[in-house]
Enzyme design. Structure first.
Site, PDB file in Angstrom:
ATOM      1  N   THR A 275       0.837  -1.217   0.000  1.00 12.92           N
ATOM      2  CA  THR A 275       0.000   0.000   0.000  1.00 12.92           C
ATOM      3  C   THR A 275       0.868   1.261   0.000  1.00 12.92           C
ATOM      4  OG1 THR A 275      -1.680  -1.198   1.246  1.00 12.92           O
ATOM      5  CG2 THR A 275      -1.822   1.200   1.277  1.00 12.92           C
TER       6      THR A 275
ATOM      7  N   LYS B 123       5.943   1.807  12.918  1.00 14.85           N
ATOM      8  CA  LYS B 123       5.795   2.210  14.328  1.00 14.85           C
ATOM      9  C   LYS B 123       5.948   1.042  15.288  1.00 14.85           C
ATOM     10  CE  LYS B 123       1.811   1.444  12.195  1.00 14.85           C
ATOM     11  NZ  LYS B 123       1.043   1.961  11.107  1.00 14.85           N
TER      12      LYS B 123
ATOM     13  N   GLY C 114      -0.266   8.972  10.014  1.00 13.36           N
ATOM     14  CA  GLY C 114      -0.270   9.048   8.550  1.00 13.36           C
ATOM     15  C   GLY C 114       0.287  10.358   8.024  1.00 13.36           C
TER      16      GLY C 114
ATOM     17  N   GLU D  85      -3.489  -2.744   9.320  1.00  8.74           N
ATOM     18  CA  GLU D  85      -2.203  -3.438   9.357  1.00  8.74           C
ATOM     19  C   GLU D  85      -2.366  -4.827   8.730  1.00  8.74           C
ATOM     20  OE1 GLU D  85       0.765  -1.966  10.615  1.00  8.74           O
ATOM     21  OE2 GLU D  85      -0.671  -0.353  10.376  1.00  8.74           O
TER      22      GLU D  85
ATOM     23  N   ASP E 189      -1.696  -0.751  17.861  1.00  7.28           N
ATOM     24  CA  ASP E 189      -1.095   0.171  16.892  1.00  7.28           C
ATOM     25  C   ASP E 189      -1.095   1.597  17.460  1.00  7.28           C
ATOM     26  OD1 ASP E 189      -0.228   0.847  14.017  1.00  7.28           O
ATOM     27  OD2 ASP E 189      -1.983   2.132  14.303  1.00  7.28           O
TER      28      ASP E 189
ATOM     29  N   LYS F  64       2.176   4.060  18.525  1.00 12.13           N
ATOM     30  CA  LYS F  64       2.328   5.463  18.105  1.00 12.13           C
ATOM     31  C   LYS F  64       2.443   6.383  19.316  1.00 12.13           C
ATOM     32  CE  LYS F  64      -0.162   4.567  13.807  1.00 12.13           C
ATOM     33  NZ  LYS F  64      -1.498   4.380  13.223  1.00 12.13           N
TER      34      LYS F  64
ATOM     35  N   GLY G 239      -3.631   5.052   4.525  1.00 14.78           N
ATOM     36  CA  GLY G 239      -3.936   5.005   3.093  1.00 14.78           C
ATOM     37  C   GLY G 239      -2.687   5.247   2.276  1.00 14.78           C
TER      38      GLY G 239
HETATM   39  P1  NAP Z   1       1.565  -3.984   2.838  1.00 13.21           P
HETATM   40  O1  NAP Z   1       0.580  -3.424   1.907  1.00 13.21           O
HETATM   41  O2  NAP Z   1       1.236  -5.278   3.522  1.00 13.21           O
HETATM   42  O3  NAP Z   1       2.947  -4.152   2.036  1.00 13.21           O
HETATM   43  C1  NAP Z   1       4.059  -4.730   2.592  1.00 13.21           C
HETATM   44  C2  NAP Z   1       5.117  -4.907   1.518  1.00 13.21           C
HETATM   45  O4  NAP Z   1       6.309  -5.359   2.127  1.00 13.21           O
HETATM   46  C3  NAP Z   1       4.757  -5.914   0.450  1.00 13.21           C
HETATM   47  O5  NAP Z   1       5.186  -5.464  -0.806  1.00 13.21           O
HETATM   48  C4  NAP Z   1       5.547  -7.161   0.865  1.00 13.21           C
HETATM   49  O6  NAP Z   1       5.967  -7.943  -0.235  1.00 13.21           O
HETATM   50  C5  NAP Z   1       6.763  -6.550   1.509  1.00 13.21           C
HETATM   51  N1  NAP Z   1       7.315  -7.398   2.547  1.00 13.21           N
HETATM   52  C6  NAP Z   1       6.747  -7.742   3.720  1.00 13.21           C
HETATM   53  N2  NAP Z   1       7.590  -8.506   4.443  1.00 13.21           N
HETATM   54  C7  NAP Z   1       8.701  -8.674   3.690  1.00 13.21           C
HETATM   55  C8  NAP Z   1       9.922  -9.357   3.872  1.00 13.21           C
HETATM   56  N3  NAP Z   1      10.163 -10.038   4.967  1.00 13.21           N
HETATM   57  N4  NAP Z   1      10.847  -9.273   2.897  1.00 13.21           N
HETATM   58  C9  NAP Z   1      10.611  -8.575   1.767  1.00 13.21           C
HETATM   59  N5  NAP Z   1       9.469  -7.889   1.540  1.00 13.21           N
HETATM   60  C10 NAP Z   1       8.514  -7.941   2.489  1.00 13.21           C
HETATM   61  O7  NAP Z   1       1.921  -2.968   3.994  1.00 13.21           O
HETATM   62  P2  NAP Z   1       1.652  -1.391   4.044  1.00 13.21           P
HETATM   63  O8  NAP Z   1       0.240  -1.148   4.429  1.00 13.21           O
HETATM   64  O9  NAP Z   1       2.213  -0.767   2.820  1.00 13.21           O
HETATM   65  O10 NAP Z   1       2.521  -0.975   5.339  1.00 13.21           O
HETATM   66  C11 NAP Z   1       3.918  -0.917   5.282  1.00 13.21           C
HETATM   67  C12 NAP Z   1       4.444  -0.262   6.558  1.00 13.21           C
HETATM   68  O11 NAP Z   1       3.916   1.051   6.665  1.00 13.21           O
HETATM   69  C13 NAP Z   1       4.038  -0.965   7.848  1.00 13.21           C
HETATM   70  O12 NAP Z   1       5.063  -0.804   8.799  1.00 13.21           O
HETATM   71  C14 NAP Z   1       2.801  -0.195   8.290  1.00 13.21           C
HETATM   72  O13 NAP Z   1       2.583  -0.268   9.682  1.00 13.21           O
HETATM   73  C15 NAP Z   1       3.220   1.198   7.889  1.00 13.21           C
HETATM   74  N6  NAP Z   1       2.119   2.138   7.663  1.00 13.21           N
HETATM   75  C16 NAP Z   1       1.082   1.789   6.870  1.00 13.21           C
HETATM   76  C17 NAP Z   1       0.074   2.702   6.614  1.00 13.21           C
HETATM   77  C18 NAP Z   1      -1.091   2.378   5.740  1.00 13.21           C
HETATM   78  O14 NAP Z   1      -1.980   3.232   5.600  1.00 13.21           O
HETATM   79  N7  NAP Z   1      -1.157   1.195   5.119  1.00 13.21           N
HETATM   80  C19 NAP Z   1       0.144   3.986   7.191  1.00 13.21           C
HETATM   81  C20 NAP Z   1       1.241   4.318   8.008  1.00 13.21           C
HETATM   82  C21 NAP Z   1       2.216   3.388   8.220  1.00 13.21           C
HETATM   83  P3  NAP Z   1       4.948  -8.737  -1.177  1.00 13.21           P
HETATM   84  O15 NAP Z   1       4.184  -7.644  -1.902  1.00 13.21           O
HETATM   85  O16 NAP Z   1       5.799  -9.524  -2.070  1.00 13.21           O
HETATM   86  O17 NAP Z   1       4.068  -9.528  -0.260  1.00 13.21           O
HETATM   87  N1  HSE Z   2      -3.197   0.619  10.386  1.00 15.34           N
HETATM   88  C1  HSE Z   2      -2.841   1.966  10.654  1.00 15.34           C
HETATM   89  C2  HSE Z   2      -4.086   2.761  10.927  1.00 15.34           C
HETATM   90  C3  HSE Z   2      -2.113   2.543   9.475  1.00 15.34           C
HETATM   91  O1  HSE Z   2      -5.179   2.282  10.630  1.00 15.34           O
HETATM   92  O2  HSE Z   2      -3.986   3.861  11.473  1.00 15.34           O
HETATM   93  C4  HSE Z   2      -1.567   3.934   9.738  1.00 15.34           C
HETATM   94  O3  HSE Z   2      -0.558   3.890  10.692  1.00 15.34           O
END
Ligand code: NAP
Ligand code: HSE
Length: 442
Positions: free
Chosen positions: A20, A113, A142, A198, A209, A213, A318
């Site tokens: 994402t 985080k 975010g 997550e 979560d 934070k 997002g």
């Molecule tokens: P996600 O959609 O699940 O994507 C994770 C990515 O990391 C995927 O491309 C996955 O590969 C890769 N990955 C996971 N474990 C791996 C490993 N061991 N080795 C190599 N690649 C690996 O996660 P996301 O929502 O983007 O979140 C990523 C980070 O940002 C997290 O720490 C989350 O807490 C943080 N975050 C997310 C948001 C949000 O809105 N989503 C907001 C703030 C912070 P594959 O694609 O091949 O499976």
């Molecule tokens: N899963 C987290 C949330 C992503 O819903 O706030 C942003 O840190």
């Protein structure tokens, strides 16, 4: 426009995670390349992307020559990479990647985080030891730049409390249950589909979560470690729609709140800083700003000794909102120690291309004083129509038998010139008793 493309070496990045947030970052790097160059004086080049599954279809297009790998060493040991951006999530693999990157002299940007709450102190120490930058603005709330706010503009004063809606998924679920009548599981499923949750959504709904934070905010606000494992935490799992509805009847909204209050401000800063903190569902009166934070939005309220209270608000999760602040961190690294007083690399700021104020479009509120005679409204509407202005709503109040009455109307969007001309015409033709009162409507 000055060509800044070759004024400095490109900043080369290795991206771990193409989900994402990682996917959003790739999109923004491409879309905002010119802006990035103007802001920093250099290009940011994506050299290598680390994923878990090389065969997964991807919706984003990577730049030519960018290596896709499943081997972390391709990032960590690659001398062509200046910054590792960790957007994988999880603990072990992310820690080892970040440690390896820092040990090999690379800067790091992360949104993780969970890792920073659990092991951030060691990682920050390592970064300092290696004289590398470790930035993590996207880890809390975010797109809301609360980390920078605590680190820089609020750093010179004592803080009393920090309260926040820090989990977008929980806030989305609570809002949807409250306003659309969705049940908990459907709202959670939607949050997952929208990329808010997550990988393990229990972290969201059980409050962990938000606790991660809050731990980071406590460190930044008070310079102390409050281990997240000892924070009192209650999430929103099992929240009953009846309680949301009953709270509404009393004038409250239920929010998952993360908060910390300093309770010994009067004792000064030389002794221990005593804190009361926790994460829990809270009834917030509907007149408070925090009660109005809906959907995926997050907000942080900081109470400070010298500046009073401040309120930060924005999308808490997002793809693009989160990626936008990851990109902001990358720009900070790209600027490094160079002065950047204008916010751009070149202080010769070009003149803006200006929309003449007369051509600016807005809706209007207009009050005119007119004679209470037949045909006045028609004539006034005629003056507006002549200039292409469409009236949206009209109210006329009778005036206790008086001859001159107020007539108030709201318009659809019109240019400032059209409105001025229409009102002048109405004045010139004797329709208005005196000049109109005219305000813009947001
Ligand atoms: P996600 O959609 O699940 O994507 C994770 C990515 O990391 C995927 O491309 C996955 O590969 C890769 N990955 C996971 N474990 C791996 C490993 N061991 N080795 C190599 N690649 C690996 O996660 P996301 O929502 O983007 O979140 C990523 C980070 O940002 C997290 O720490 C989350 O807490 C943080 N975050 C997310 C948001 C949000 O809105 N989503 C907001 C703030 C912070 P594959 O694609 O091949 O499976
Ligand atoms: N899963 C987290 C949330 C992503 O819903 O706030 C942003 O840190």
């Amino acid at each position: 426009m000055p060509d800044l493309a070759n004024t400095d070496k490109p900043l080369r990045i290795g991206l771990a995670g193409l989900g994402t947030v990682g996917g959003g970052l790739v999109e923004l790097l491409e879309k905002n390349a010119t802006l990035i160059r103007r802001r920093t004086g250099r290009n940011i080049e994506l050299v290598c992307v680390l994923v878990r599954n090389l065969n997964k279809p991807r919706s984003v297009e990577l730049p030519d020559g960018c290596l896709v790998t499943a081997n972390p060493a391709d990032l960590v040991d690659n001398p062509d990479i200046d910054v590792v951006v960790e957007l994988m999530g999880g603990i072990d693999a992310a820690r080892s990647l970040i440690e390896g990157a820092l040990r090999n002299g690379k800067h790091v940007v992360t949104a993780n985080k969970a890792l920073l709450a659990e092991e951030g102190i060691d990682l920050l120490k390592l970064a300092k030891e290696k004289n590398r930058i470790l930035r993590y603005e996207a880890a809390v709330a975010g797109a809301v730049p609360i980390i920078e706010a605590l680190r820089v503009p609020l750093a010179g004063q004592r803080l009393l409390s920090v309260q926040g809606i820090l989990n977008g998924t929980s806030n989305y679920i609570l809002s949807e249950m409250s306003t659309s009548g969705l049940d908990f599981d459907t709202a959670l499923k939607q949050a997952q589909e929208l990329g808010y949750a997550e990988a393990d959504p229990t972290l969201d709904i059980d409050g962990q979560d938000a606790a991660h934070k809050l731990t980071l905010l406590i460190r930044l606000a008070f310079g102390v470690n409050y281990p997240y494992t000892v924070l009192p935490v209650q999430g929103i799992r099992g929240m009953d729609a009846r309680d949301i509805a009953m709270a509404r009847e009393f004038g409250y909204r239920i929010k998952l709140l993360a908060e910390v209050k300093r309770v010994n401000l009067d004792e000064g800063d030389d002794g221990p800083i005593r804190l009361a903190a926790g994460v829990y569902p809270v009834l917030v009166h509907h007149t408070y700003l925090l009660a109005r934070v809906g959907g995926v939005y997050n907000a942080v309220r900081v109470e400070s000794e010298s500046a009073g209270s401040l309120f930060f608000h924005g999308r808490g999760a997002g793809s693009l909102p989160t990626a936008s602040v990851v990109l902001g961190d990358l720009l900070a690294v790209a600027r490094d120690a160079r002065p950047n007083n204008t916010g751009f690399a070149d202080e010769n700021i070009p003149r803006a291309s200006i929309v003449p104020p007369d051509e600016c479009l807005t809706k209007y509120y207009v009050r005119v004083m007119v004679p209470d005679t037949p045909g006045v409204l028609r004539d006034l509407a005629g003056c507006m129509a002549r200039e292409g202005i469409s009236m949206e709503q009209v109210i006329q109040r009778s005036n206790d038998g008086g001859h001159i009455v107020p007539l108030v109307f709201m318009t659809h969007e019109a240019s400032s010139l059209a409105m001025k001309t229409a009102l002048q015409h109405a004045m010139d033709t004797g329709l208005l008793h005196k000049p109109a009162v005219c305000y813009r409507v947001l």
